[in-house]
Design a protein around this motif. Sequence first.
Motif: not given
Length: 93
Positions: A5, A43, A7
């Motif tokens: 992911r 991530d 961010y």
Amino acid sequence: MPESRIYVYKIVVDAGGAPCLDGDIWSLEICKPAIHRIVREGDVVFAFGSNSDCPANRLVYIANVTKRVDQGRYYRDRKFRARREHEWMRSKK
């Protein structure tokens, strides 16, 4: 392994405590609790400078999360106690 992911956040204040790059460990321990709670290994975190930086909103860093340490353990573990963000937090008391 789950898909990575991404961010993104903005560093609006840089007072020396967070994000903290000290030695080979990068930490978001005392900033961005929303990211810290859910980030996992693999991530990627992008951080941008503030509007008042020159140049404005520039990319400051990209970090690949290689290890996540629970917040409580981070503050109890001796190997992390000498890190700069701990010193910064003690100076604010």
